[in-house]
Design a protein around this motif. Structure first.
Motif, PDB file in Angstrom:
ATOM      1  N   ALA A   4      -8.058 -11.771  -2.239  1.00  0.00           N
ATOM      2  CA  ALA A   4      -7.188 -10.773  -2.546  1.00  0.00           C
ATOM      3  C   ALA A   4      -6.450 -10.937  -3.762  1.00  0.00           C
ATOM      4  N   LEU A   5      -5.854  -9.901  -4.591  1.00  0.00           N
ATOM      5  CA  LEU A   5      -5.320 -10.061  -5.991  1.00  0.00           C
ATOM      6  C   LEU A   5      -4.061  -9.647  -5.728  1.00  0.00           C
ATOM      7  N   ASN A   6      -2.953 -10.783  -6.084  1.00  0.00           N
ATOM      8  CA  ASN A   6      -1.681 -10.581  -5.908  1.00  0.00           C
ATOM      9  C   ASN A   6      -1.069 -10.097  -7.071  1.00  0.00           C
ATOM     10  N   HIS A   7      -0.325  -8.967  -7.217  1.00  0.00           N
ATOM     11  CA  HIS A   7       0.080  -8.166  -8.285  1.00  0.00           C
ATOM     12  C   HIS A   7       0.899  -9.106  -9.310  1.00  0.00           C
ATOM     13  N   ILE A   8       1.330 -10.474  -9.009  1.00  0.00           N
ATOM     14  CA  ILE A   8       1.989 -11.181 -10.037  1.00  0.00           C
ATOM     15  C   ILE A   8       0.925 -11.506 -10.935  1.00  0.00           C
ATOM     16  N   ALA A   9      -0.229 -11.374 -10.752  1.00  0.00           N
ATOM     17  CA  ALA A   9      -1.443 -11.998 -11.619  1.00  0.00           C
ATOM     18  C   ALA A   9      -1.260 -11.096 -12.887  1.00  0.00           C
ATOM     19  N   THR A  10      -0.884  -9.730 -12.720  1.00  0.00           N
ATOM     20  CA  THR A  10      -0.884  -8.567 -14.019  1.00  0.00           C
ATOM     21  C   THR A  10       0.409  -8.015 -13.783  1.00  0.00           C
ATOM     22  N   PRO A  11       1.601  -8.607 -14.024  1.00  0.00           N
ATOM     23  CA  PRO A  11       2.908  -7.825 -13.675  1.00  0.00           C
ATOM     24  C   PRO A  11       3.253  -6.628 -14.575  1.00  0.00           C
ATOM     25  N   LYS A  12       2.633  -6.573 -15.579  1.00  0.00           N
ATOM     26  CA  LYS A  12       2.995  -5.437 -16.259  1.00  0.00           C
ATOM     27  C   LYS A  12       1.953  -4.126 -16.107  1.00  0.00           C
ATOM     28  N   LEU A  13       1.103  -4.251 -15.289  1.00  0.00           N
ATOM     29  CA  LEU A  13       0.035  -2.984 -14.772  1.00  0.00           C
ATOM     30  C   LEU A  13       0.997  -2.083 -13.941  1.00  0.00           C
ATOM     31  N   SER A  14       0.641  -0.952 -14.005  1.00  0.00           N
ATOM     32  CA  SER A  14       1.273  -0.022 -12.882  1.00  0.00           C
ATOM     33  C   SER A  14       0.271  -0.324 -11.606  1.00  0.00           C
ATOM     34  N   LEU A  15       0.781   0.317 -10.507  1.00  0.00           N
ATOM     35  CA  LEU A  15      -0.055  -0.090  -9.511  1.00  0.00           C
ATOM     36  C   LEU A  15      -1.239   0.684  -9.613  1.00  0.00           C
ATOM     37  N   ALA A  16      -1.589   1.809 -10.025  1.00  0.00           N
ATOM     38  CA  ALA A  16      -2.926   2.423 -10.138  1.00  0.00           C
ATOM     39  C   ALA A  16      -3.757   1.806 -11.103  1.00  0.00           C
ATOM     40  N   ASP A  17      -3.317   1.003 -12.154  1.00  0.00           N
ATOM     41  CA  ASP A  17      -4.096   0.194 -13.046  1.00  0.00           C
ATOM     42  C   ASP A  17      -4.571  -0.950 -12.192  1.00  0.00           C
ATOM     43  N   PHE A  18      -3.595  -1.478 -11.404  1.00  0.00           N
ATOM     44  CA  PHE A  18      -3.651  -2.765 -10.661  1.00  0.00           C
ATOM     45  C   PHE A  18      -4.761  -2.688  -9.605  1.00  0.00           C
ATOM     46  N   LEU A  19      -4.854  -1.472  -9.014  1.00  0.00           N
ATOM     47  CA  LEU A  19      -5.815  -1.057  -7.907  1.00  0.00           C
ATOM     48  C   LEU A  19      -7.131  -1.026  -8.711  1.00  0.00           C
ATOM     49  N   GLY A  20      -7.267  -0.360  -9.988  1.00  0.00           N
ATOM     50  CA  GLY A  20      -8.430  -0.016 -10.517  1.00  0.00           C
ATOM     51  C   GLY A  20      -8.966  -1.684 -10.915  1.00  0.00           C
ATOM     52  N   ASN A  34       7.829  -7.184  -4.210  1.00  0.00           N
ATOM     53  CA  ASN A  34       9.227  -6.528  -4.434  1.00  0.00           C
ATOM     54  C   ASN A  34      10.084  -7.086  -5.515  1.00  0.00           C
ATOM     55  N   ASP A  35       9.422  -7.870  -6.131  1.00  0.00           N
ATOM     56  CA  ASP A  35      10.189  -8.532  -7.260  1.00  0.00           C
ATOM     57  C   ASP A  35       9.677  -8.123  -8.675  1.00  0.00           C
ATOM     58  N   LEU A  36       8.593  -8.719  -9.213  1.00  0.00           N
ATOM     59  CA  LEU A  36       8.174  -8.807 -10.354  1.00  0.00           C
ATOM     60  C   LEU A  36       6.514  -8.416 -10.248  1.00  0.00           C
ATOM     61  N   PRO A  37       6.042  -7.243 -10.254  1.00  0.00           N
ATOM     62  CA  PRO A  37       6.675  -6.111 -10.514  1.00  0.00           C
ATOM     63  C   PRO A  37       7.095  -5.347  -8.999  1.00  0.00           C
ATOM     64  N   ASP A  38       8.102  -4.697  -9.352  1.00  0.00           N
ATOM     65  CA  ASP A  38       8.699  -4.190  -7.945  1.00  0.00           C
ATOM     66  C   ASP A  38       8.226  -2.977  -7.566  1.00  0.00           C
ATOM     67  N   VAL A  39       6.964  -2.875  -6.927  1.00  0.00           N
ATOM     68  CA  VAL A  39       6.297  -1.628  -6.288  1.00  0.00           C
ATOM     69  C   VAL A  39       7.389  -1.344  -5.361  1.00  0.00           C
ATOM     70  N   VAL A  40       7.704  -2.010  -4.278  1.00  0.00           N
ATOM     71  CA  VAL A  40       8.598  -1.690  -3.152  1.00  0.00           C
ATOM     72  C   VAL A  40       9.727  -0.767  -3.581  1.00  0.00           C
ATOM     73  N   GLY A  41      10.394  -1.309  -4.539  1.00  0.00           N
ATOM     74  CA  GLY A  41      11.618  -0.629  -4.773  1.00  0.00           C
ATOM     75  C   GLY A  41      11.568   0.473  -5.893  1.00  0.00           C
ATOM     76  N   THR A  42      10.303   0.604  -6.120  1.00  0.00           N
ATOM     77  CA  THR A  42      10.292   1.781  -7.281  1.00  0.00           C
ATOM     78  C   THR A  42       9.226   3.000  -6.873  1.00  0.00           C
ATOM     79  N   MET A  43       8.756   2.629  -5.855  1.00  0.00           N
ATOM     80  CA  MET A  43       7.806   3.669  -5.442  1.00  0.00           C
ATOM     81  C   MET A  43       7.771   3.941  -4.071  1.00  0.00           C
ATOM     82  N   PRO A  44       7.729   5.130  -3.477  1.00  0.00           N
ATOM     83  CA  PRO A  44       7.722   5.898  -2.247  1.00  0.00           C
ATOM     84  C   PRO A  44       6.676   5.241  -1.366  1.00  0.00           C
ATOM     85  N   ALA A  45       6.671   4.706  -0.108  1.00  0.00           N
ATOM     86  CA  ALA A  45       5.475   4.033   0.512  1.00  0.00           C
ATOM     87  C   ALA A  45       4.447   5.028   0.622  1.00  0.00           C
TER      88      ALA A  45
END
Length: 170
Positions: A4-20, A34-45
Motif C-alpha cells: 500500500a502507498l502511504n500518503h506521506i510519500a507525496t504529502p502535497k498531492l490532493s487525495l484525488a491525485d494521490f489515489l490516481g 491525520n497529520d501531513l497531509p491531513d486528509v482526516v481533518g480536512t475532508m468529510p469521511a
C-alpha cells in the motif's frame, strides 16, 4: 505480499491525485493521514470513501492515533473520533503510535491503553495497528513488547503489529 502507498510519500498531492498515483503504480491500497497531509481533518469521511471507491483503491488504514499508550487527556476522545472516521471512510484499520519524546511509559500503561481501545475497535469493526517506532526516544521500541501487550490486553482479535521499515532503518 500486498503493498500500500502511504500518503506521506507525496504529502502535497490532493487525495484525488494521490489515489490516481496509487492506481497508476499498481498499488491496490493506500494509507491516509491525520497529520501531513491531513486528509482526516480536512475532508468529510463520505467524500474520502467516494473518492476511493471511484478510483478502485482501498483505504487500508489511517495514520495515526498518537500517543495511544498514554490514555489520558484528549486521547480517548480522539481515539473514538478516528475510529468513527475510519469506519465512515471505509478504512479497515487505525495505526496507533506510542509516545515518542523520550518519556518512558510503563508496560502496564500500554496494556491498560490497549484494554480501553479494544471495545471501541470491536464496536466499529476496525483493526488497531500497534506501531513500535524503534527510535531510541520511543516509549514502545520493540515488536516483542508490543506483541506481549496485545496478548495481555486480550486484544489479539482486533490489534495487529505494524513493522515500519523506514523507522527501523533510521
Amino acid at each position: 505480499m500486498r503493498f500500500a502507498l502511504n500518503h506521506i510519500a507525496t504529502p502535497k498531492l490532493s487525495l484525488a491525485d494521490f489515489l490516481g498515483l496509487a492506481r497508476r503504480l499498481g498499488m491496490p491500497a493506500i494509507e491516509i493521514r491525520n497529520d501531513l497531509p491531513d486528509v482526516v481533518g480536512t475532508m468529510p469521511a463520505g467524500a474520502v470513501r467516494a473518492a476511493a471507491v471511484a478510483s478502485g483503491v482501498d483505504i487500508l488504514s489511517i495514520n495515526a492515533l498518537y500517543p495511544f499508550n498514554v490514555w489520558s487527556g484528549d486521547v480517548p476522545a480522539r481515539a473514538l473520533a478516528l475510529v468513527d472516521y475510519a469506519q465512515a471512510c471505509g478504512a479497515r484499520a487505525l495505526v496507533m503510535c506510542p509516545l515518542n519524546d523520550g518519556t518512558p511509559v510503563p508496560h502496564g500503561d500500554l496494556v491498560a491503553a490497549l484494554r480501553e481501545l479494544v471495545p471501541i475497535l470491536r464496536q466499529y469493526g476496525i483493526t488497531g495497528l500497534v506501531e513500535p517506532l524503534g527510535f531510541p526516544v520511543s516509549s514502545l521500541r520493540t515488536k516483542r513488547e508490543a506483541i506481549e501487550a496485545i496478548r495481555e490486553a486480550g486484544a489479539s482479535d482486533v490489534c495487529k503489529l505494524v513493522h515500519d521499515t523506514f523507522h527501523h532503518h533510521l
